[in-house]
Design a protein around this motif. Structure first.
Motif, short mmCIF file in Angstrom:
data_model
loop_
_atom_site.label_atom_id
_atom_site.label_comp_id
_atom_site.label_asym_id
_atom_site.label_seq_id
_atom_site.Cartn_x
_atom_site.Cartn_y
_atom_site.Cartn_z
N GLU A 22 -5.68 28.40 -7.17
CA GLU A 22 -4.92 29.56 -7.66
C GLU A 22 -5.51 30.86 -7.11
N GLU A 23 -6.84 30.94 -7.06
CA GLU A 23 -7.52 32.11 -6.48
C GLU A 23 -7.13 32.30 -5.02
N PRO A 36 1.79 27.54 7.40
CA PRO A 36 0.72 26.90 6.60
C PRO A 36 -0.65 27.51 6.86
N VAL A 37 -1.45 27.54 5.81
CA VAL A 37 -2.85 27.96 5.94
C VAL A 37 -3.59 26.87 6.72
N ARG A 55 -4.49 19.10 -1.92
CA ARG A 55 -3.52 18.72 -2.96
C ARG A 55 -3.46 19.77 -4.07
N ALA A 56 -4.60 20.36 -4.40
CA ALA A 56 -4.61 21.45 -5.39
C ALA A 56 -3.83 22.66 -4.86
N LEU A 57 -3.98 22.97 -3.58
CA LEU A 57 -3.24 24.08 -2.97
C LEU A 57 -1.74 23.78 -2.96
N HIS A 58 -1.40 22.53 -2.70
CA HIS A 58 0.01 22.13 -2.77
C HIS A 58 0.59 22.41 -4.16
N ARG A 59 -0.16 22.06 -5.19
CA ARG A 59 0.30 22.32 -6.56
C ARG A 59 0.40 23.82 -6.82
N THR A 64 -0.53 23.72 3.75
CA THR A 64 -1.75 23.73 4.57
C THR A 64 -1.62 22.75 5.74
N VAL A 65 -2.41 23.00 6.77
CA VAL A 65 -2.71 21.99 7.78
C VAL A 65 -4.23 21.90 7.85
N MET A 66 -4.72 20.78 8.34
CA MET A 66 -6.18 20.55 8.35
C MET A 66 -6.72 20.39 9.75
N ASP A 67 -7.91 20.93 9.95
CA ASP A 67 -8.65 20.62 11.16
C ASP A 67 -10.13 20.46 10.77
N PHE A 68 -10.87 19.81 11.64
CA PHE A 68 -12.28 19.54 11.36
C PHE A 68 -13.11 19.94 12.56
#
Ligand code: IMP
Ligand code: MG
Length: 183
Positions: A22-23, A36-37, A55-59, A64-68
């Protein structure tokens, strides 16, 4: 054998991640909602929080998209070697994206300092950093961390991504490792 004392429970972590999501959502400028972030996690400690936070951001209504990025600062054992090396680079374009750098723990600050410089050099639209655990007493390099899950004292923890010689990352809680005195 050893005993693991629970320091932060799975429920506490889960509730805190919902609040952090939420923050993060509240801090995003309106135009950031159009794409997407980009979440970036240093391997391998960030894996657990990346999955749960996405998943929390989705809620919280954030796509989002992810990279590592492969970064290594600890050898075997519990003492940092003090230098950060990159073992694998990002694969998604950073330029113009709103980036959220995510990690399990900030200790000396060297890893996140390296990651922030690496990302900043690629021209993101914005860069914020989130960690599950912060050990401020151990800081050597000052790094901005906008979102902190839990501030902890200078103790060596395991679980929820953090490891002891690559073990215990899968623990759903954050624990204190106590070697048995008679072993
Ligand atoms: P830094 O010292 O802030 O660069 O942190 C480097 C890395 O050390 C973190 O990403 C963790 O992988 C690891 N680390 C720091 N403190 C702990 C700990 O208490 N337990 C397990 N790993 C740790
Ligand atoms: Mg790490």
């Amino acid at each position: 054998m050893a005993t693991i004392d629970v320091m932060i429970s799975a429920d506490e972590i889960s509730n805190r991640l919902d609040a952090l999501a939420e923050e993060v959502a509240a801090a995003l400028p309106p135009e950031a909602r159009t794409s997407p972030v980009l979440m970036i996690g240093p391997l391998k400690g960030a894996v657990m929080v990346m999955a749960d936070l996405a998943r929390a951001l989705h809620r919280a209504g954030v796509d989002t998209v992810m990279d590592f990025i492969g970064l290594s600062s600890y050898g075997a054992g519990t003492v940092s070697k003090g230098t950060v090396t990159m073992t694998s680079d990002l694969s998604i374009e950073v330029a113009g994206r709103h980036v959220l750098l995510v990690d399990d723990i900030v200790d000396t600050g060297r890893t996140l300092h390296f990651a922030q410089a690496h990302i900043a050099a690629r021209g993101p639209a914005s860069l914020r950093t989130l960690v599950v655990l912060d050990k401020p007493e151990r800081r050597v390099v000052e790094v901005p961390v906008e979102h902190v899950g839990f501030t902890i004292p200078d103790v060596f923890v395991i679980g929820y991504g953090t490891d002891l010689d690559q073990r215990y990352r899968e623990l759903p809680y954050v624990g204190l490792f106590r070697p048995d005195s008679d072993s």
